[in-house]
Scaffold this motif. Structure first.
Motif, PDB file in Angstrom:
ATOM      1  N   UNK A   1     -10.109   1.960  -0.278  1.00 38.07           N
ATOM      2  CA  UNK A   1     -10.793   1.220  -1.348  1.00 38.07           C
ATOM      3  C   UNK A   1      -9.721   0.550  -2.191  1.00 38.07           C
ATOM      4  N   UNK A   2      -9.310  -0.632  -1.759  1.00 37.20           N
ATOM      5  CA  UNK A   2      -8.170  -1.299  -2.387  1.00 37.20           C
ATOM      6  C   UNK A   2      -8.469  -1.717  -3.827  1.00 37.20           C
ATOM      7  N   UNK A   3      -9.685  -2.138  -4.091  1.00 36.06           N
ATOM      8  CA  UNK A   3     -10.020  -2.537  -5.467  1.00 36.06           C
ATOM      9  C   UNK A   3      -9.931  -1.334  -6.408  1.00 36.06           C
ATOM     10  N   UNK A   4     -10.480  -0.208  -5.996  1.00 40.37           N
ATOM     11  CA  UNK A   4     -10.413   0.995  -6.825  1.00 40.37           C
ATOM     12  C   UNK A   4      -8.970   1.466  -6.990  1.00 40.37           C
ATOM     13  N   UNK A   5      -8.159   1.315  -5.947  1.00 40.38           N
ATOM     14  CA  UNK A   5      -6.757   1.728  -6.036  1.00 40.38           C
ATOM     15  C   UNK A   5      -5.988   0.866  -7.038  1.00 40.38           C
ATOM     16  N   UNK A   6      -6.246  -0.440  -7.009  1.00 44.45           N
ATOM     17  CA  UNK A   6      -5.586  -1.326  -7.974  1.00 44.45           C
ATOM     18  C   UNK A   6      -6.001  -0.973  -9.397  1.00 44.45           C
ATOM     19  N   UNK A   7      -7.281  -0.659  -9.584  1.00 47.84           N
ATOM     20  CA  UNK A   7      -7.748  -0.280 -10.918  1.00 47.84           C
ATOM     21  C   UNK A   7      -7.120   1.040 -11.358  1.00 47.84           C
TER      22      UNK A   7
ATOM     23  N   UNK B   1       0.796  -1.232   0.000  1.00 50.62           N
ATOM     24  CA  UNK B   1       0.000   0.000   0.000  1.00 50.62           C
ATOM     25  C   UNK B   1       0.831   1.287   0.000  1.00 50.62           C
ATOM     26  N   UNK B   2       1.943   1.310   0.711  1.00 52.22           N
ATOM     27  CA  UNK B   2       2.770   2.508   0.709  1.00 52.22           C
ATOM     28  C   UNK B   2       3.368   2.786  -0.657  1.00 52.22           C
ATOM     29  N   UNK B   3       3.865   1.736  -1.313  1.00 54.22           N
ATOM     30  CA  UNK B   3       4.410   1.907  -2.662  1.00 54.22           C
ATOM     31  C   UNK B   3       3.314   2.291  -3.645  1.00 54.22           C
ATOM     32  N   UNK B   4       2.126   1.699  -3.476  1.00 52.06           N
ATOM     33  CA  UNK B   4       1.001   2.057  -4.337  1.00 52.06           C
ATOM     34  C   UNK B   4       0.655   3.536  -4.199  1.00 52.06           C
ATOM     35  N   UNK B   5       0.685   4.033  -2.971  1.00 57.97           N
ATOM     36  CA  UNK B   5       0.393   5.450  -2.754  1.00 57.97           C
ATOM     37  C   UNK B   5       1.411   6.327  -3.478  1.00 57.97           C
TER      38      UNK B   5
END
Length: 491
Positions: free
Chosen positions: A384-390, A367-371
């Protein structure tokens, strides 16, 4: 549940509820079925509980609770409904359920600040009707349920959890078990919700399959029983070249262990050949630990060119560092035109200097790298992990593995997959390096990028669960996954 199952958002489940009620000709029929399913769940898991408190809210989830309480009352159990004074039933069907419960001799009392003298608490407060932080009175009631010190059965959704996103904006019920109705909620499969759902069950309420078709799903959950669909047995007449050649790149000064974990995971997941490009100081220790790896000292970026040319897949990032050495290597590897699995320091370098990637590249951020890749905050990713992945898919136009509780795998134009495996013991440095090696090895063995990402995340989570069962979650090490990986990669 089976090896895979569809996951639905709130809109699809509300529409299914309307269709089911319309087909039965009476909204009350579905509520009665939900109450009966809840009662059967109680009998299956808490048959010795004689004193049950059912906490009912003002909506139809509360109506389900009244229906369940009536079944308990008619079976001779001591049951009482507790509610806030403002939570009178709002719908006609919920009022009817309350009336039938009272007609059976049931007791309804106002919440006074504590829940006492109960052997089981049933949460029928809000269901999918709450997607915001509870108000003060409701929060106090939820906290009392959590403090009761007895098992809690949540009907459909633990109150306070957003069933669509998995976010928990305030206080929420911590259920022992959650009985979902009609279909499985996408938000209950990932993120903070997993700290609240307990064991998940599904009651289809006797509706036909066309009421909630799989085409209406917004994601698919996969369980370790799905591994065989990705990993067929090898032909007897196989050779190492058919299992692919992986190049693992990383291990700047002081970080040789990270790339070592990646190498070992690639080997244990079935890659035919594994090269490693790392700092010269790490070559001898690496060969001493794993002589099957082919270790190469790379001090200048162009020294990696021949290794990259020979590889089928390149795993880059574990221990790469973010200094000039790591930056130069990543830039050269992105330009080499080979399939990439990108993790760790390589993700941070990519976030700092975005580059176009091949569509079959796989990014594996936590999550930190995704941010950092999205330019927002970690709590926004987790809300909202699904929306973040999308969103990551849309920005980088490749495959995404958003790690964490309920890992989300996404790809442009594909239904996302949520991994139903893994445990809190895997929250330790080095686990991501293992995952990188696993995905790269599967990709090298011929799986297309999205399938390799799904299977790799599932295999990794399942290996973590096996290792945790052997010795517990606390103190679990990434290297503990290596032998389970080999066993599970041969379903």
């Amino acid at each position: 549940m089976s090896g895979s199952f569809p996951l639905y958002d709130n809109a699809a489940l509300r529409e299914a509820e309307k269709r089911a009620a319309s087909r039965s000709g009476d909204d009350f029929v579905l509520m009665q079925r939900a109450g009966q399913a809840a009662w059967h769940c109680v009998l299956a898991h808490w048959s010795q509980a004689r004193r049950t408190v059912v906490v009912c809210g003002p909506g139809n989830n509360g109506g389900d609770g009244y229906a369940m309480a009536r079944h308990a009352r008619e079976a001779g159990c001591e049951v009482r409904v507790v509610r806030l004074p403002t939570h009178l039933p709002r719908s006609a069907v919920a009022r009817r359920a309350e009336h039938e419960y009272r007609e059976a001799g049931g007791q309804v009392v106002d919440f006074t600040g504590r829940i006492e003298d109960a052997e089981l608490v049933v949460d029928a407060l809000f269901g999918i009707g709450l997607a915001r932080e509870p108000d003060i009175a409701t929060a106090t009631l939820i906290e009392a349920m959590n403090a009761a010190g007895v098992p809690v059965l949540a009907l459909d959704v633990p109150s306070g959890v957003d069933a669509g996103t998995g976010g928990v904006p305030g206080v929420a019920v911590r259920a022992t078990r959650t009985l979902q109705f009609l279909g499985a909620h996408v938000g209950l499969a990932t993120g903070a919700a997993l700290d609240h759902v307990g064991v998940r069950e599904l009651a289809a309420l006797g509706v036909d399959g066309d009421i909630l078709p799989t085409q209406a799903a917004v994601a698919e959950a996969i369980h370790p029983r799905s591994l065989s669909r990705f990993l067929p047995p090898r032909r007897r007449n196989s050779h190492k070249g058919e299992s692919g050649r992986v190049l693992c790149v990383g291990g700047d000064h002081g970080k040789g262990g990270a790339v070592m974990l990646c190498v070992e995971a690639a080997l244990r997941s079935g890659a035919g050949l594994v090269d490693v490009a790392t700092r010269a100081v790490h070559v001898q220790p690496l060969l001493s630990q794993r002589p099957e790896a082919m270790a190469h000292a790379v001090e200048v970026a162009d020294e990696v060119d021949g290794l990259a040319c020979a590889a089928d897949v390149i795993a880059v990032g574990p221990g790469l560092g973010q200094d000039a050495w790591g930056r130069a290597l990543l830039s050269r590897l992105i330009d080499c035109g080979k399939a990439l699995v990108i993790d760790a320091d390589a993700l941070n370098l990519l976030a700092a200097s975005p580059r176009p990637l091949r569509a079959d590249s796989v990014l594996t951020p936590h999550p930190g790298e995704a941010a950092r890749l999205l330019g927002n905050a970690t709590h926004e990713v987790q809300a909202d992990r699904r929306a973040s992945a999308q969103a990551l898919c849309e920005r980088y136009r490749c495959k995404i593995v958003l790690k964490g509780a309920g890992t989300v795998v996404a790809s442009p134009g594909r239904m996302p997959v949520i991994i139903d495996a893994g445990n809190p013991g895997m929250a330790v440095g080095g686990m991501g390096d293992v995952l990188t090696g696993v995905i790269a090895a599967l990709r090298a063995q011929g799986l297309e990028a999205f399938d390799a990402a799904c299977c790799g995340a599932l295999l990794h989570g399942a290996a973590g669960d096996v290792a945790a069962r052997d010795g517990g979650e606390r103190g679990l090490l990434p290297s503990d996954l290596l032998l389970p990986l080999r066993r599970l990669a041969n379903p």
